[in-house]
Design an enzyme around this catalytic site. Structure first.
Site, PDB file in Angstrom:
ATOM      1  N   HIS A 224       0.807  -1.219   0.000  1.00  0.00           N
ATOM      2  CA  HIS A 224       0.000   0.000   0.000  1.00  0.00           C
ATOM      3  C   HIS A 224       0.845   1.276   0.000  1.00  0.00           C
ATOM      4  O   HIS A 224       0.308   2.376   0.054  1.00  0.00           O
ATOM      5  CB  HIS A 224      -0.928  -0.015   1.230  1.00  0.00           C
ATOM      6  CG  HIS A 224      -2.095   0.905   1.132  1.00  0.00           C
ATOM      7  ND1 HIS A 224      -2.274   1.982   1.974  1.00  0.00           N
ATOM      8  CD2 HIS A 224      -3.151   0.933   0.272  1.00  0.00           C
ATOM      9  CE1 HIS A 224      -3.386   2.618   1.663  1.00  0.00           C
ATOM     10  NE2 HIS A 224      -3.940   2.004   0.638  1.00  0.00           N
ATOM     11  N   LYS A 404      -4.449  11.246   4.077  1.00  0.00           N
ATOM     12  CA  LYS A 404      -4.221  10.656   5.398  1.00  0.00           C
ATOM     13  C   LYS A 404      -3.275  11.599   6.154  1.00  0.00           C
ATOM     14  O   LYS A 404      -2.091  11.683   5.831  1.00  0.00           O
ATOM     15  CB  LYS A 404      -3.584   9.263   5.291  1.00  0.00           C
ATOM     16  CG  LYS A 404      -4.405   8.247   4.463  1.00  0.00           C
ATOM     17  CD  LYS A 404      -3.876   8.150   3.073  1.00  0.00           C
ATOM     18  CE  LYS A 404      -4.303   6.942   2.264  1.00  0.00           C
ATOM     19  NZ  LYS A 404      -5.605   6.420   2.312  1.00  0.00           N
ATOM     20  N   ASP A 409      -1.353  20.086  17.596  1.00  0.00           N
ATOM     21  CA  ASP A 409      -1.042  21.410  18.165  1.00  0.00           C
ATOM     22  C   ASP A 409      -0.597  22.431  17.116  1.00  0.00           C
ATOM     23  O   ASP A 409       0.095  23.410  17.460  1.00  0.00           O
ATOM     24  CB  ASP A 409       0.035  21.284  19.244  1.00  0.00           C
ATOM     25  CG  ASP A 409      -0.439  20.508  20.456  1.00  0.00           C
ATOM     26  OD1 ASP A 409      -1.666  20.402  20.647  1.00  0.00           O
ATOM     27  OD2 ASP A 409       0.422  19.992  21.199  1.00  0.00           O
TER      28      ASP A 409
END
Length: 484
Positions: A224, A404, A409
């Site tokens: 993948h 993805k 933060d």
């Protein structure tokens, strides 16, 4: 004759339940999470015969004997290559930020692979721009091009990439192309494969799909990764397969796929080249590790440390999952996640809920429509407890959001090939970059802002009013968690 048939029926029933008992013992005794074992037991008993058949095909991580032995033997030389990077000037831990330091420690202890500074990063999020940039870099290649992709789909600018590779091979550039057998079935049926091979390109089919091998290797174990390395100087990785979205899955009804790629120069390029070499050797047995990178770093410029995190058979188990959990647990203010396929493990689900419950703003951005109906229903089975914990869920309406990414933060991010599902985090050959670069992370955060602008944000009270049959399908498909 009637007694004979009666005997056959009884014998068949006894044999079947002996088989079920054996598979049950194997599922229970296998070393993995309790939730996965229970899910498999539900499938085995709820779907007679088919459940047992599915367990043999998909129930265990089975790379195949030859590949598994090869991967085991490979680990020591590759770990040695990775460990040498610790002597580089580019591995300067005193310059690392808090987030990358912890991840560097984890990857170094488990794989010998350190974070490296001295990189340049360019975020690309428009498909035409991505493909044209790749073509331009291929056209400038002088020595080598290494590629690995899950999907290579002919059509549009993807054909222009294929043409550029053929021309590169014809002028003497060594081109190695590794593509997944299942994901790239259309490529292998097209004329491009033979045209490439005729030009001298080494084309290898990863994890070949064959009915003769279905019980010898897990069928849904896939290659993948998405990696391009050019002259060991330039690399690309990210979520985008080698496709032109305008020519890919137009009939699926989910809109165009939305993706990113990261263009990289610097020491990390050689690490990505080594990951390609690993995949090439697992499949072919031929070793071709790249040279160690030039490690001089100009400390007057931004250092852009990157940790490459690979996973898959032969690599340390659950490494990407551990990096993901570590990154989320370090968040102080916010966590933003984009993923096309969200079927989390119990551990990841608990991590997200705990993070939201301790006051960190957690946003989950996933596509409203998915090309996998099973995943779409299974994902929604988690919505209620996430919303109750304070996680904000945004369903994207602008196409199939395939990016993805995780932003922590607004200072640190993870980007790569990994979906938030069991298959990506536990099974496939995957790759994530942990990037400690505030400017790049800000760009990624702003891109996520644009995704949220094209999304519908769910409210708990609104979600609880959904139809009863929605809840039924959510729970039914949730049972198939181990297969998703």
């Amino acid at each position: 004759m009637e007694k004979f048939y009666h005997f056959l029926t009884l014998a068949g029933i006894v044999l079947y339940w002996l088989l079920v008992a054996g598979v049950t013992l194997r599922a229970v005794l296998k070393h993995r999470s309790v939730s996965v074992s229970l899910a498999w037991l539900l499938i085995i008993y709820a779907v007679p015969i088919l459940g047992v058949f599915c367990y043999f095909l998909f129930g265990e991580l089975n790379l195949g004997r030859k590949r598994a032995e090869r991967a085991k033997e490979m680990f020591t030389p590759y770990e040695s290559w990775f460990t040498q990077l610790n002597e580089c000037q580019a591995h300067s831990r005193e310059t690392f930020g808090y987030h990358i330091s912890r991840i560097d420690e984890l990857c170094n202890n488990r794989l010998g692979l350190p974070s490296l500074s001295g990189n340049t990063l360019t975020l690309k999020n428009e498909p035409q721009e991505i493909l044209r940039s790749i073509i331009n870099d291929i056209e400038s290649a002088t020595t080598s091009i290494r590629l690995v992709f899950y999907i290579w789909h002919p059509g549009g600018l993807a054909d222009s990439v294929s043409s550029a590779l053929i021309k590169a091979a014809q002028r003497g550039v060594e081109v190695k192309l590794l593509v997944d057998s299942a994901g790239s079935a259309n490529f292998f049926k097209s004329p491009w494969r033979k045209m490439m091979q005729k030009a001298g390109i080494h084309v290898v089919q990863a994890l070949e799909v064959s009915p003769w091998r279905m019980f010898l290797r897990r069928l849904d174990l896939r290659q993948h990764r998405k990696i391009i390395v050019i002259d060991d100087q330039i690399a690309y990785t990210g979520s985008m397969n080698l496709v032109d979205p305008a020519y890919f899955k137009q009939e699926s009804g989910v809109g165009q796929w939305i993706d990113i790629m990261v263009r990289i120069t610097g020491p990390t390029v050689n690490v990505l080249s080594a990951i390609h070499s690993w995949d090439w050797e697992v499949e072919t047995g031929a070793r071709a590790l790249p040279p160690q990178p030039k490690c001089a770093v100009d400390e007057s410029n931004a250092l852009h440390p990157i940790q490459v995190v690979p996973s898959g058979p032969g690599m340390p188990e659950h490494l990407i999952s551990q990096v993901l959990s570590l990154a989320i647990n370090q968040a102080n203010h916010s966590v933003r996640i984009t993923t096309p396929y969200f079927v989390p493990s119990v551990d990841l689900l608990d991590t997200l809920k705990l993070t939201a419950q301790r006051g960190v703003k957690v946003d989950l951005i996933i596509p409203h429509k998915n090309d996998s109906l099973m995943v779409q229903w299974a994902s929604r089975a988690f919505y209620t407890e996430l919303l109750e914990a304070g996680v904000e869920i945004h369903e994207f309406y602008g196409g199939l959001l395939h990016t993805k990414s995780v932003v922590i933060d607004e200072q640190f991010c993870l980007v790569g090939t990994v979906n938030m599902d069991m298959r990506s985090l536990w099974l496939n050959f995957e790759l994530t970059l942990a990037i400690d670069d505030e400017h790049f992370t800000k760009e990624m955060f702003e891109l996520q802002d644009s995704y949220i602008e094209h999304s519908h944000s769910l409210k708990l009270e609104e979600w609880k009013k959904r139809k009863v049959y929605y809840r039924f399908f959510e729970r039914i498909f949730y049972l198939f968690n181990p297969l998703l």
